[in-house]
Enzyme design. Sequence first.
Site, short mmCIF file in Angstrom:
data_model
loop_
_atom_site.label_atom_id
_atom_site.label_comp_id
_atom_site.label_asym_id
_atom_site.label_seq_id
_atom_site.Cartn_x
_atom_site.Cartn_y
_atom_site.Cartn_z
N ILE A 28 25.58 33.03 31.85
CA ILE A 28 25.79 33.41 30.44
C ILE A 28 27.17 33.99 30.18
CG2 ILE A 28 23.32 33.76 30.02
CD1 ILE A 28 23.89 36.80 30.17
N GLY A 29 27.96 34.16 31.23
CA GLY A 29 29.30 34.70 31.03
C GLY A 29 30.15 34.59 32.29
N GLY A 31 34.14 36.00 33.80
CA GLY A 31 35.33 36.80 33.61
C GLY A 31 36.34 36.50 34.69
N ARG A 32 37.40 37.28 34.74
CA ARG A 32 38.43 37.01 35.75
C ARG A 32 38.01 37.47 37.14
NH1 ARG A 32 43.32 41.37 34.89
NH2 ARG A 32 42.11 43.05 33.95
N SER A 33 36.95 38.32 37.24
CA SER A 33 36.55 38.81 38.55
C SER A 33 35.07 38.55 38.88
CB SER A 33 36.82 40.32 38.67
OG SER A 33 36.15 41.03 37.65
N ALA A 34 34.28 38.05 37.92
CA ALA A 34 32.85 37.90 38.18
C ALA A 34 32.21 36.88 37.24
CB ALA A 34 32.14 39.25 38.03
N VAL A 36 28.30 36.08 35.34
CA VAL A 36 27.10 36.80 34.94
C VAL A 36 25.94 35.83 34.73
CG1 VAL A 36 26.08 38.37 33.25
CG2 VAL A 36 28.51 38.56 33.82
N LYS A 47 25.36 40.43 37.66
CA LYS A 47 26.80 40.20 37.66
C LYS A 47 27.27 40.06 39.11
CE LYS A 47 31.18 42.19 35.99
NZ LYS A 47 31.79 43.29 35.18
N ASP A 128 41.32 47.78 30.06
CA ASP A 128 40.91 46.39 29.90
C ASP A 128 39.83 46.23 28.82
OD1 ASP A 128 41.41 43.75 30.68
OD2 ASP A 128 39.62 43.69 31.93
#
Length: 202
Positions: A28-29, A31-34, A36, A47, A128
Amino acid sequence: MNDIERMMINIRIEGTSVLQKPDDLTIIGRGRSAVVFKIPGEQKVLKVFYPDFVHLARLEASIYQELHNNDYYPSFYEGGEGYVVLEYLEGLTFYECLIQGIVIKEEMIEKVDQALNYARKKGLNPSDTHLQNVMLLSSGEVRVIDVVRFRQSKVCTHWEDLKVAYDRLYSSRFFPKKYPVWFVELIIRLYRKGFIRLKRRK
């Protein structure tokens, strides 16, 4: 071994690509590090940090513990090697609000300020905080959804810069409230490269 640990055994990530996951886990998502995942049958998300960022999992878990499940952040349930389990939130990020034309109101901005001030009182350094890390829930509440960089020492001006743009541009009755993805992404890239500079609130 608990259910989360069993899920983790069946997740394989290389770089930022998910090569293998249980069929009932939905992404569902990202990011730059993980990445989800929604946990099936529960109002929780898993996550999972990318291999180069596994060390951030325990850091983020400790930050959530310091925030004590404050109402402005998702509830924290557990953490382990390379992952954290958080409350599932139904809603849209401020980024998605811009794309869909959902008006971001002044009181929503104020709620984010309250969330960040709460973190500062806990001795953290909110960092951030940008359009994709803040959510408007279907209930009308606001949540800050990524705290992993709340312990960095350098000053992050992302949120203060966004507030300047909100005050000077977005809040004007004549300023558009809906934008295509390409336009928002262009502004983000120009900002990151330093081509857009904003004088902050005094």
